[in-house]
Scaffold this active site. Structure first.
Site, mmCIF file in Angstrom:
data_model
loop_
_atom_site.group_PDB
_atom_site.id
_atom_site.type_symbol
_atom_site.label_atom_id
_atom_site.label_comp_id
_atom_site.label_asym_id
_atom_site.label_seq_id
_atom_site.Cartn_x
_atom_site.Cartn_y
_atom_site.Cartn_z
ATOM 1 N N CYS A 284 0.921 -1.176 0.202
ATOM 2 C CA CYS A 284 0.111 -0.090 -0.150
ATOM 3 C C CYS A 284 0.711 1.210 0.021
ATOM 4 O O CYS A 284 0.908 1.980 -1.102
ATOM 5 C CB CYS A 284 -0.968 0.101 1.151
ATOM 6 S SG CYS A 284 -2.147 -1.327 1.205
HETATM 7 N N1 LIG Z 1 -2.321 -6.212 1.774
HETATM 8 C C1 LIG Z 1 -2.904 -5.129 2.504
HETATM 9 O O1 LIG Z 1 -2.601 -4.602 3.526
HETATM 10 C C2 LIG Z 1 -3.931 -4.158 1.721
HETATM 11 C C3 LIG Z 1 -5.057 -3.463 2.652
HETATM 12 C C4 LIG Z 1 -5.840 -2.562 1.941
HETATM 13 C C5 LIG Z 1 -5.833 -2.716 0.421
HETATM 14 N N2 LIG Z 1 -5.068 -3.474 -0.404
HETATM 15 C C6 LIG Z 1 -5.562 -3.734 -1.618
HETATM 16 O O2 LIG Z 1 -6.100 -4.726 -2.099
HETATM 17 C C7 LIG Z 1 -6.008 -5.159 -3.266
HETATM 18 C C8 LIG Z 1 -5.243 -6.726 -3.075
HETATM 19 O O3 LIG Z 1 -4.212 -6.732 -2.314
HETATM 20 P P1 LIG Z 1 -3.718 -7.841 -1.420
HETATM 21 O O4 LIG Z 1 -2.643 -7.592 -0.633
HETATM 22 O O5 LIG Z 1 -4.872 -8.824 -1.055
HETATM 23 O O6 LIG Z 1 -2.796 -8.714 -2.786
HETATM 24 P P2 LIG Z 1 -2.495 -10.442 -2.695
HETATM 25 O O7 LIG Z 1 -1.589 -10.365 -3.577
HETATM 26 O O8 LIG Z 1 -2.186 -10.564 -1.306
HETATM 27 O O9 LIG Z 1 -3.626 -11.213 -3.208
HETATM 28 C C9 LIG Z 1 -4.259 -10.977 -4.663
HETATM 29 C C10 LIG Z 1 -4.599 -12.310 -5.030
HETATM 30 O O10 LIG Z 1 -5.288 -12.081 -6.258
HETATM 31 C C11 LIG Z 1 -5.027 -13.413 -7.235
HETATM 32 N N3 LIG Z 1 -5.195 -12.882 -8.389
HETATM 33 C C12 LIG Z 1 -4.472 -11.923 -9.359
HETATM 34 N N4 LIG Z 1 -4.988 -11.767 -10.412
HETATM 35 C C13 LIG Z 1 -6.162 -12.570 -10.361
HETATM 36 C C14 LIG Z 1 -6.970 -12.841 -11.352
HETATM 37 N N5 LIG Z 1 -6.876 -12.049 -12.854
HETATM 38 N N6 LIG Z 1 -7.955 -13.708 -11.213
HETATM 39 C C15 LIG Z 1 -7.997 -14.438 -9.910
HETATM 40 N N7 LIG Z 1 -7.112 -14.208 -9.081
HETATM 41 C C16 LIG Z 1 -6.148 -13.313 -9.161
HETATM 42 C C17 LIG Z 1 -3.801 -13.572 -6.744
HETATM 43 O O11 LIG Z 1 -2.980 -15.011 -6.937
HETATM 44 C C18 LIG Z 1 -3.504 -13.196 -5.119
HETATM 45 O O12 LIG Z 1 -3.898 -14.500 -4.582
HETATM 46 C C19 LIG Z 1 -4.657 -4.216 -3.963
HETATM 47 O O13 LIG Z 1 -5.114 -3.170 -4.626
HETATM 48 C C20 LIG Z 1 -4.073 -3.707 -2.529
HETATM 49 O O14 LIG Z 1 -3.597 -2.340 -2.657
HETATM 50 C C21 LIG Z 1 -4.251 -4.240 0.420
#
Ligand SMILES: NC(=O)c1ccc[n+]([C@@H]2O[C@H](COP(=O)([O-])OP(=O)(O)OC[C@H]3O[C@@H](n4cnc5c(N)ncnc54)[C@H](O)[C@@H]3O)[C@@H](O)[C@H]2O)c1
Length: 451
Positions: A284
């Protein structure tokens, strides 16, 4: 195309979806089962919905369907029970999302090599979902992104000239604000912003999240919700940069920045204390402000705070290595080149396994470039991919933390303040410690230096 509406402006599809959400008979789909998507899926399954998760990682899908959890903030027990009771299932197949009534998209939003937004995950997920969309579905984007993404990027793919968004299908943006490792606030008790494309979508999304989340805050549009989320993360990035600059100034002035911050923090109003560290990490803070900076260019508006914060925060790993170099010279009469350095913690923050964009990785690579022999210990991260001096990818494994290992090092740098590390052992057997997180402040050893 559906044009029939009732006196409130609701189509039969919208009315039917509202009833299903209220009765908890709506089927929930979640695309992307990572740090955001999996907790979201579990929270809704625990609230009584049937939840289908789709991820393109076969490994994650297999683990989940075997009842195994891989996200620290999610309970192992919950995953096992929900899978056993067939209330949660994972799949590689987007086709099953045809059954879903509400679909949340929680895929990554990284930056390109040139620090521009990379929306390929959102676009890819939407394109794979598109053939399975049917009237009566609510689709909610959860990924962090710049203002305008939901309406300018997602909406055209979803509607594809066939569905009318707001009548046949409903679209909203609701940013995830989860803070991994936070013992107080989690997905279920952190207020959730919701901005729909039109009033009906906002109302449906608000109703949906209210079933599982303690407070839902509707706003007037997806753009407001998108901007609010990037503003929150920009606020953190800028304030962390301010305190990091303060740490560098205090170092120059031979003042203890931690004591300064404790003192300033006694003021009961007008200040919120942030803490310095070896840089910023995670998915983030290092990334999201650049989404906003990129969008601002379209409006001829340079975002100077974002650029400056980026420069200061990206400079911190170099500051840490320079400081270590000076400490080694002064206390051990040793150069960095050839010295054995242990990094304690590789995750970007305490008590998580997430090493994405971690400043510790940057510290490790700068140390290696300057000829140090670097090892790391992290109770949460068993191995990492790094680069050797020739730029080749190498896997480095976490070493065990023992008195022998500590004694064999010229210095230890505490890069992450994990709560389960035995800092007494570290203090006892290390010749010198550079603590970038102020975690060993109470040990008071002569060999301890702080940022
Ligand atoms: N990690 C955090 O603390 C956090 C907090 C708030 C917001 N976010 C936001 O949330 C979003 C996701 O982040 P995250 O940390 O969960 O990421 P992550 O990498 O942990 O998880 C994303 C998941 O999506 C899957 N994926 C990717 N493309 C795909 C597709 N086309 N079809 C199906 N699955 C797919 C990946 O395999 C993975 O399991 C981002 O935009 C991030 O900025 C993250």
């Amino acid at each position: 195309m559906n044009t029939e509406t009732n006196s409130e402006g609701w189509t039969p599809e919208a009315v039917c979806l509202r009833e299903k959400i209220q009765a908890k008979t709506a089927i929930i789909g979640v695309i992307g089962l990572g740090y955001v998507g999996l907790p979201l899926a579990i929270v809704h399954a625990n609230a009584g919905f049937h939840v289908i998760g789709v991820d393109y990682s076969g490994e994650k899908v297999d683990q989940l369907n075997a009842g195994k959890n891989y996200i620290p903030d999610v309970s192992d027990e919950d995953v096992k029970t929900l899978v056993d009771q067939h209330r949660f299932q994972a799949s590689l197949d987007y086709g099953i999302l045809h059954e879903a009534d509400v679909i949340c998209i929680a895929v990554p939003t990284p930056l390109t090599r040139h620090k521009d937004p990379d929306l390929s995950f959102i676009e890819g997920a939407a394109q794979k979902l598109r053939p399975h969309i049917r009237p009566g579905q609510l689709i909610v984007l959860e990924s962090t992104t710049y203002p305008g993404t939901t309406e300018d990027v997602l909406l055209p793919i979803i509607s594809d000239g066939e569905f009318v968004v707001g009548k046949d299908v409903f679209l909203a943006f609701s940013p995830e604000r989860v803070d991994p490792g936070n013992a107080t606030f989690n997905t279920a008790n952190t207020p959730k912003l919701v901005g729909g494309v039109g009033a009906v979508a906002t109302e449906l999304a608000t109703l949906f999240y209210s079933q599982a989340i303690s407070q839902v805050v509707p706003v007037s549009s997806p753009r407001i919700a998108e901007m609010a989320k990037v503003f929150e993360n920009t606020y953190r990035a800028v304030n962390i940069a301010l305190v990091n600059e303060m740490a560098m100034l205090c170092d120059r002035m031979k003042l203890d920045v931690w004591e300064v911050l404790d003192a300033a923090g006694t003021k009961p109003f007008g200040i919120q204390i942030f803490y310095p560290g070896p840089g910023v990490g995670g998915h983030c803070i290092p990334l999201d402000p650049f989404y906003l900076a990129w969008k601002a260019k379209e409006y001829d508006m340079p975002t100077r705070f974002i650029d400056l914060a980026g420069q200061i925060n990206q400079g911190m790993p170099y500051f840490v290595v320079d400081k270590l170099q000076a400490i080694l010279n002064r206390t051990q009469k040793k150069p960095l080149q050839g010295s054995k350095i242990l990094l304690l913690g590789i995750a970007y923050k305490r008590d998580t396994s997430d090493a994405r964009e971690s400043p510790a990785l940057q510290v490790l690579s700068i140390l290696a470039q300057r000829g140090a022999n670097v090892a790391y210990h992290d109770p949460w991260v068993s191995s990492i991919l790094s680069q050797d001096s020739g730029g080749n990818g190498v896997t480095i494994e976490s070493i065990e933390l023992s008195s022998e290992a500590l004694q064999s090092m010229d210095a230890v740098v505490i890069t992450t303040d994990h709560s389960t590390v035995d800092y007494g052992l570290v203090e006892k057997y290390s010749s010198v410690i550079l603590d970038t997180r102020n975690i060993v402040k109470d040990l008071g050893g002569k060999n301890i230096f702080r940022l």
